[in-house]
Design a protein around this motif. Structure first.
Motif, PDB file in Angstrom:
ATOM      1  N   MET A   1     -10.770  25.040 -11.874  1.00  0.00           N
ATOM      2  CA  MET A   1     -11.963  25.306 -11.100  1.00  0.00           C
ATOM      3  C   MET A   1     -12.058  26.811 -10.825  1.00  0.00           C
ATOM      4  SD  MET A   1     -12.047  22.433  -8.115  1.00  0.00           S
ATOM      5  CE  MET A   1     -13.572  21.574  -8.124  1.00  0.00           C
ATOM      6  N   THR A   2     -13.254  27.280 -10.804  1.00  0.00           N
ATOM      7  CA  THR A   2     -13.474  28.685 -10.484  1.00  0.00           C
ATOM      8  C   THR A   2     -13.408  28.861  -8.961  1.00  0.00           C
ATOM      9  OG1 THR A   2     -15.868  28.503 -10.196  1.00  0.00           O
ATOM     10  CG2 THR A   2     -15.056  28.877 -12.453  1.00  0.00           C
ATOM     11  N   PRO A   3     -13.215  30.078  -8.487  1.00  0.00           N
ATOM     12  CA  PRO A   3     -13.224  30.298  -7.038  1.00  0.00           C
ATOM     13  C   PRO A   3     -14.526  29.829  -6.377  1.00  0.00           C
ATOM     14  CG  PRO A   3     -12.273  32.193  -8.140  1.00  0.00           C
ATOM     15  CD  PRO A   3     -12.808  31.283  -9.221  1.00  0.00           C
ATOM     16  N   ASP A   4     -15.642  30.013  -7.064  1.00  0.00           N
ATOM     17  CA  ASP A   4     -16.924  29.537  -6.517  1.00  0.00           C
ATOM     18  C   ASP A   4     -16.953  28.018  -6.388  1.00  0.00           C
ATOM     19  OD1 ASP A   4     -17.914  32.100  -6.229  1.00  0.00           O
ATOM     20  OD2 ASP A   4     -19.040  32.056  -8.119  1.00  0.00           O
ATOM     21  N   ASP A   5     -16.406  27.328  -7.398  1.00  0.00           N
ATOM     22  CA  ASP A   5     -16.335  25.865  -7.346  1.00  0.00           C
ATOM     23  C   ASP A   5     -15.456  25.413  -6.185  1.00  0.00           C
ATOM     24  OD1 ASP A   5     -17.942  25.568  -9.612  1.00  0.00           O
ATOM     25  OD2 ASP A   5     -16.226  25.446 -10.982  1.00  0.00           O
ATOM     26  N   LEU A   6     -14.318  26.057  -6.041  1.00  0.00           N
ATOM     27  CA  LEU A   6     -13.413  25.705  -4.947  1.00  0.00           C
ATOM     28  C   LEU A   6     -14.081  25.925  -3.596  1.00  0.00           C
ATOM     29  CD1 LEU A   6     -10.062  27.180  -6.298  1.00  0.00           C
ATOM     30  CD2 LEU A   6     -10.548  24.771  -5.880  1.00  0.00           C
ATOM     31  N   GLN A   7     -14.782  27.027  -3.449  1.00  0.00           N
ATOM     32  CA  GLN A   7     -15.452  27.313  -2.175  1.00  0.00           C
ATOM     33  C   GLN A   7     -16.541  26.293  -1.889  1.00  0.00           C
ATOM     34  OE1 GLN A   7     -14.508  29.803   0.127  1.00  0.00           O
ATOM     35  NE2 GLN A   7     -15.774  28.425   1.346  1.00  0.00           N
ATOM     36  N   ARG A   8     -17.270  25.889  -2.915  1.00  0.00           N
ATOM     37  CA  ARG A   8     -18.316  24.880  -2.732  1.00  0.00           C
ATOM     38  C   ARG A   8     -17.710  23.559  -2.258  1.00  0.00           C
ATOM     39  NH1 ARG A   8     -19.931  21.445  -6.393  1.00  0.00           N
ATOM     40  NH2 ARG A   8     -19.242  22.740  -8.115  1.00  0.00           N
ATOM     41  N   VAL A   9     -16.587  23.158  -2.864  1.00  0.00           N
ATOM     42  CA  VAL A   9     -15.913  21.924  -2.459  1.00  0.00           C
ATOM     43  C   VAL A   9     -15.408  22.045  -1.014  1.00  0.00           C
ATOM     44  CG1 VAL A   9     -13.924  20.426  -2.898  1.00  0.00           C
ATOM     45  CG2 VAL A   9     -15.300  21.240  -4.805  1.00  0.00           C
ATOM     46  N   ILE A  10     -14.820  23.184  -0.688  1.00  0.00           N
ATOM     47  CA  ILE A  10     -14.337  23.418   0.676  1.00  0.00           C
ATOM     48  C   ILE A  10     -15.482  23.308   1.674  1.00  0.00           C
ATOM     49  CG2 ILE A  10     -13.418  25.213   2.219  1.00  0.00           C
ATOM     50  CD1 ILE A  10     -11.736  26.157  -0.265  1.00  0.00           C
ATOM     51  N   ASP A  11     -16.615  23.903   1.353  1.00  0.00           N
ATOM     52  CA  ASP A  11     -17.785  23.855   2.238  1.00  0.00           C
ATOM     53  C   ASP A  11     -18.310  22.431   2.402  1.00  0.00           C
ATOM     54  OD1 ASP A  11     -17.559  26.611   2.515  1.00  0.00           O
ATOM     55  OD2 ASP A  11     -19.187  27.047   1.101  1.00  0.00           O
ATOM     56  N   GLU A  12     -18.347  21.680   1.307  1.00  0.00           N
ATOM     57  CA  GLU A  12     -18.845  20.301   1.375  1.00  0.00           C
ATOM     58  C   GLU A  12     -17.882  19.421   2.173  1.00  0.00           C
ATOM     59  OE1 GLU A  12     -20.924  18.487  -1.634  1.00  0.00           O
ATOM     60  OE2 GLU A  12     -21.865  20.341  -2.292  1.00  0.00           O
ATOM     61  N   LEU A  13     -16.593  19.661   2.009  1.00  0.00           N
ATOM     62  CA  LEU A  13     -15.620  18.929   2.804  1.00  0.00           C
ATOM     63  C   LEU A  13     -15.766  19.271   4.286  1.00  0.00           C
ATOM     64  CD1 LEU A  13     -12.543  19.132   0.436  1.00  0.00           C
ATOM     65  CD2 LEU A  13     -13.629  17.015   1.231  1.00  0.00           C
ATOM     66  N   GLN A  14     -16.079  20.522   4.594  1.00  0.00           N
ATOM     67  CA  GLN A  14     -16.283  20.908   5.993  1.00  0.00           C
ATOM     68  C   GLN A  14     -17.477  20.173   6.581  1.00  0.00           C
ATOM     69  OE1 GLN A  14     -14.146  22.873   7.881  1.00  0.00           O
ATOM     70  NE2 GLN A  14     -15.368  21.904   9.480  1.00  0.00           N
ATOM     71  N   THR A  15     -18.519  20.009   5.801  1.00  0.00           N
ATOM     72  CA  THR A  15     -19.684  19.242   6.254  1.00  0.00           C
ATOM     73  C   THR A  15     -19.275  17.803   6.548  1.00  0.00           C
ATOM     74  OG1 THR A  15     -21.213  20.646   5.018  1.00  0.00           O
ATOM     75  CG2 THR A  15     -22.000  18.444   5.623  1.00  0.00           C
TER      76      THR A  15
END
Length: 64
Positions: A1-15
């Motif tokens: 996963m790219t850093p952007d992909d990881l950040q998107r997943v982290i953000d969605e998990l935070q939601t």
């Protein structure tokens, strides 16, 4: 996963974490945590799993 992909997943998990915590708060405020104990436990499991997944993705992002 790219850093952007990881950040998107982290953000969605935070939601998911935020929304689950809000639902747990409503359950507790209305006594549903006792009336619907099984559902309450399922929500706690969802919250725990989301936090663990977010932690793992955060570690992955930091290791990049």
């Amino acid at each position: 996963m790219t850093p952007d992909d990881l950040q998107r997943v982290i953000d969605e998990l935070q939601t998911l974490i935020d929304e689950t915590q809000q639902t747990l708060t409503r359950f507790e405020a209305t006594g549903m945590d006792e009336e619907l104990a099984e559902d309450y436990e399922k929500l706690l499991t969802i919250l725990d799993d989301a936090i663990k997944q977010q932690r793992e993705h955060t570690k992955g992002l930091l290791d990049e």
